[in-house]
Structures are given as structure tokens and as C-alpha cells.
Design a protein around this motif. Sequence first.
Motif, short mmCIF file in Angstrom:
data_model
loop_
_atom_site.label_atom_id
_atom_site.label_comp_id
_atom_site.label_asym_id
_atom_site.label_seq_id
_atom_site.Cartn_x
_atom_site.Cartn_y
_atom_site.Cartn_z
N VAL A 6 0.90 -1.16 0.26
CA VAL A 6 -0.17 -0.14 0.20
C VAL A 6 0.98 1.25 0.14
O VAL A 6 1.70 1.37 0.65
CB VAL A 6 -1.58 0.06 1.07
N LEU A 64 -0.52 -6.00 0.87
CA LEU A 64 -2.69 -6.44 0.93
C LEU A 64 -1.96 -7.99 -0.57
O LEU A 64 -1.64 -8.01 -1.20
CB LEU A 64 -3.75 -5.82 0.61
N ASP A 66 -4.87 -9.52 -1.67
CA ASP A 66 -5.76 -10.02 -2.17
C ASP A 66 -6.26 -11.40 -2.16
O ASP A 66 -7.63 -12.02 -2.02
CB ASP A 66 -6.68 -9.21 -3.70
N LEU A 71 -4.13 -9.58 5.58
CA LEU A 71 -3.29 -7.48 5.22
C LEU A 71 -2.60 -7.34 6.73
O LEU A 71 -2.49 -8.18 7.65
CB LEU A 71 -4.35 -6.25 5.80
N VAL A 114 -5.35 0.65 7.43
CA VAL A 114 -5.05 0.53 5.92
C VAL A 114 -5.09 2.61 5.67
O VAL A 114 -6.38 2.63 5.38
CB VAL A 114 -5.39 0.09 4.50
N ARG A 134 -9.48 -2.97 -5.31
CA ARG A 134 -8.91 -4.64 -5.22
C ARG A 134 -9.33 -4.24 -3.58
O ARG A 134 -9.69 -5.39 -3.05
CB ARG A 134 -6.96 -4.53 -4.91
N PHE A 135 -9.25 -3.02 -2.87
CA PHE A 135 -9.04 -3.52 -1.71
C PHE A 135 -11.31 -4.35 -1.42
O PHE A 135 -11.22 -4.79 -0.80
CB PHE A 135 -9.42 -2.05 -0.45
#
Length: 200
Positions: A6, A64, A66, A71, A114, A134-135
Motif C-alpha cells: 500500500v 495486501l 488479495d 493484510l 490502511v 482491489r480492497f
Amino acid sequence: MTEVVVPRLATRSSRAWVVGTGVALVVVSVAISVVQPASLPFAAGFLVVLGLLAARALSARVRLDDRGGTLTRTRWLARSRRVELAGATDVRLVDNRGGGLNLTVRSPQGTVLVPVLLLSAYVKASQPPGLLRRFADVVERDVPRARDVVTALRAQATHLERGGDAASSPLAALTTRGVVSAAAGGGAAGAGGTIGNLTD
């Protein structure tokens, strides 16, 4: 998809301000030690502590994954913390009362923050739309109850994709500074806010 780091929310001017402040502190400490040699040990100790604190702060990273839905927060001289979104007990977008908005994920493994948006005197920045989506996708898949968070992240991404800036973005209304700015322009009023709460 793979693991992504991030990005820090900062601008060139904010980095220049931080560097300039650090240089000024070093110059002042050296000047004091020259004028008052007896203060040299204190000045040296101060610079060492300042350097260690700065290095620790700058070493902080959030990653991250995914695919795995995790996380991970790492920081120098501290144990890494890894949380699984599927096991999260609370997922929110939380105002930090300093012009910032964090995606806050709490789980039995701990809490990871985040940075999503930052509106300060020196920084007006948001995470890029691709990362926001994406988050949103990971939260939607692993934490289906956090629908408000998913909607807010996607609205922010859409705003940025259409050429909007961080200061006028949808999430700005949730930050202390963002709300103040909006109120001054006849917009939203209030004092910060939160989106999402799995315990409600």
C-alpha cells in the motif's frame, strides 16, 4: 493477482517539508553543541533518538494479499502483524481526527490500519482507484456484511477515475478536515465520521 504494498499518502512538497524540518533540527543541534560544548552529549543523543524514530516510522508498510485475503503490517523493530479479512470482527472506514481516513480491520490476530485518504495542510492525497477497487473486491468477497465499506471505496475510485481530486472526493466528508472544508463551502457539516461496523 498478487501481493501489493500500500503506497504512502504523501506529496513531493510534504516530503520536502519533512526533510527540511529534519535538516533544520540537525543544524540547530550542531549549533548548540558548538556554542555550548557541554551540551554535545545531549545533542548527539537527541539526534540518535530522532533518527531511530524516523527510521521506524518510515519503515512501516502494509501489504495486501488479495488472493489470500490478508493484510500484513511490518515495521522495523516490531513484530509483523497479519490479519485475515475472512475472520475480521470489524471492518470500517475511520476518521483519525487528523485529516486522514483509514480502512480499519480488526480480527482475533489484531488490528491493521490502511491509509485510504489524507487531507492536511501539506498533503491532499488518496489511494489510486485501482487499489481502492482491489480492497473493495476483497472486502466484498471475504466480509460480505461490510457492504457500506465496499460501496464507499468504489465511489471513491469512480470519483478519481473521472478526474476528481482527493479534497472533493466522497470520502473527504468523513475526515475532520474534509468536513470542515465542505462546510465552509456550503457542503456537508459535522466532525468526521465512520462507515461500516460489523457489530451493529
